[in-house]
Design a protein around this motif. Structure first.
Motif, PDB file in Angstrom:
ATOM      1  N   CYS A 115      39.299  34.767  28.051  1.00 10.95           N
ATOM      2  CA  CYS A 115      38.473  35.663  28.329  1.00 10.95           C
ATOM      3  C   CYS A 115      38.746  37.226  28.716  1.00 10.95           C
ATOM      4  N   GLU A 172      27.296  40.882  31.380  1.00 10.35           N
ATOM      5  CA  GLU A 172      26.858  38.944  31.170  1.00 10.35           C
ATOM      6  C   GLU A 172      27.616  38.618  32.162  1.00 10.35           C
ATOM      7  N   TYR A 232      36.751  39.943  27.960  1.00 11.26           N
ATOM      8  CA  TYR A 232      36.082  40.801  28.556  1.00 11.26           C
ATOM      9  C   TYR A 232      37.087  42.379  29.126  1.00 11.26           C
ATOM     10  N   GLU A 275      30.974  44.381  29.622  1.00  7.53           N
ATOM     11  CA  GLU A 275      30.385  43.381  29.576  1.00  7.53           C
ATOM     12  C   GLU A 275      30.721  42.088  30.841  1.00  7.53           C
ATOM     13  N   GLU A 287      31.214  31.933  34.593  1.00 12.55           N
ATOM     14  CA  GLU A 287      31.776  30.835  34.349  1.00 12.55           C
ATOM     15  C   GLU A 287      34.027  30.909  33.350  1.00 12.55           C
ATOM     16  N   LYS A 317      28.368  34.583  32.477  1.00 11.85           N
ATOM     17  CA  LYS A 317      29.759  33.908  31.410  1.00 11.85           C
ATOM     18  C   LYS A 317      30.706  34.289  32.106  1.00 11.85           C
TER      19      LYS A 317
END
Lengths: 145, 145
Positions: free
Chosen positions: B138, B94, B142, B90, B100, B97
């Motif tokens: 996070c 992503e 992730y 991801e 971020e 994201k």
């Protein structure tokens, strides 16, 4: 020496900073690896392998100088084993000399960061060479091949 | 966003910063490990496991904030494999994201360093909690368990 305090990285006693020897070992290896990566980026410019970019050189040299303060706290008593390490026994039997080598690394990297801030490539080259020399001297004495 | 530039750590393109994917992976893991060790030292004071030492808290928090800028450059394209890694796919599917999440980590650790500089333990506790929350969010999204 006033700069000895810097070697501890923080005010806590070294033995209290890590939960176990393998954490110390991983910590010092991590700090040295991060330092080395940023140092190589400065080196690539110094050696002309990539174009000179004053801003990137200054940023990387600043990280090098910041990282150079850290690894030494990871060489506390009892951290000669516990995880794979190339650290030689002399680190703990010649502590004053090893400490000097760490101080030299901090001093040279601080000069490198200062040189990089000026944006003068010749000054950066000179400071890079001196820093590389301090890396090599310490590795020759204290890191197994 | 202005802070996106910070995520690159330096002006060089991310793919030029590392010789090979395994270097990227080791770099990000190293930066995160060093950050985690210093963060834990602040945490030990916040949780009362060791006595509060304002100077040590400030020094450690400053290292945390400095380290928080680094790992993100190690998540470049093609670095999802090449060495053992818990990084989830991801991260690369992503990217906005994930970026971020990295910016959040940098913002929260900067607040933690600012709080620690004041020497106010209650402020440090609040900032520590917010920082820990950004780490966890996070990691949950992730990082594989």
């Amino acid at each position: 020496m006033a700069s000895v305090a810097l070697l501890l990285g923080a005010s806590l006693p070294a033995q209290a900073q890590f939960a176990k020897p393998e954490d110390s070992i991983r910590y010092r290896q991590s700090a040295l690896f991060v330092m080395g990566q940023h140092f190589q980026r400065v080196g690539a410019m110094v050696n002309g392998r990539i174009p000179f970019d004053a801003k990137a050189a200054a940023e990387n040299a600043e990280v090098v100088a910041a990282m150079a303060k850290l690894p030494w706290a990871g060489f506390g008593p009892g951290t000669d084993k516990g995880a794979p390490t190339k650290a030689k026994a002399e680190i703990w039997t010649e502590q004053a000399k090893f400490r000097e080598a760490g101080e030299k690394a901090m001093a040279e990297t601080a000069k490198l960061a200062a040189a990089a801030k000026t944006g003068n490539l010749d000054a950066i080259k000179a400071a890079f060479g001196a820093t590389a020399g301090s890396c090599k001297a310490c590795h020759d004495a204290y890191r197994a091949q």
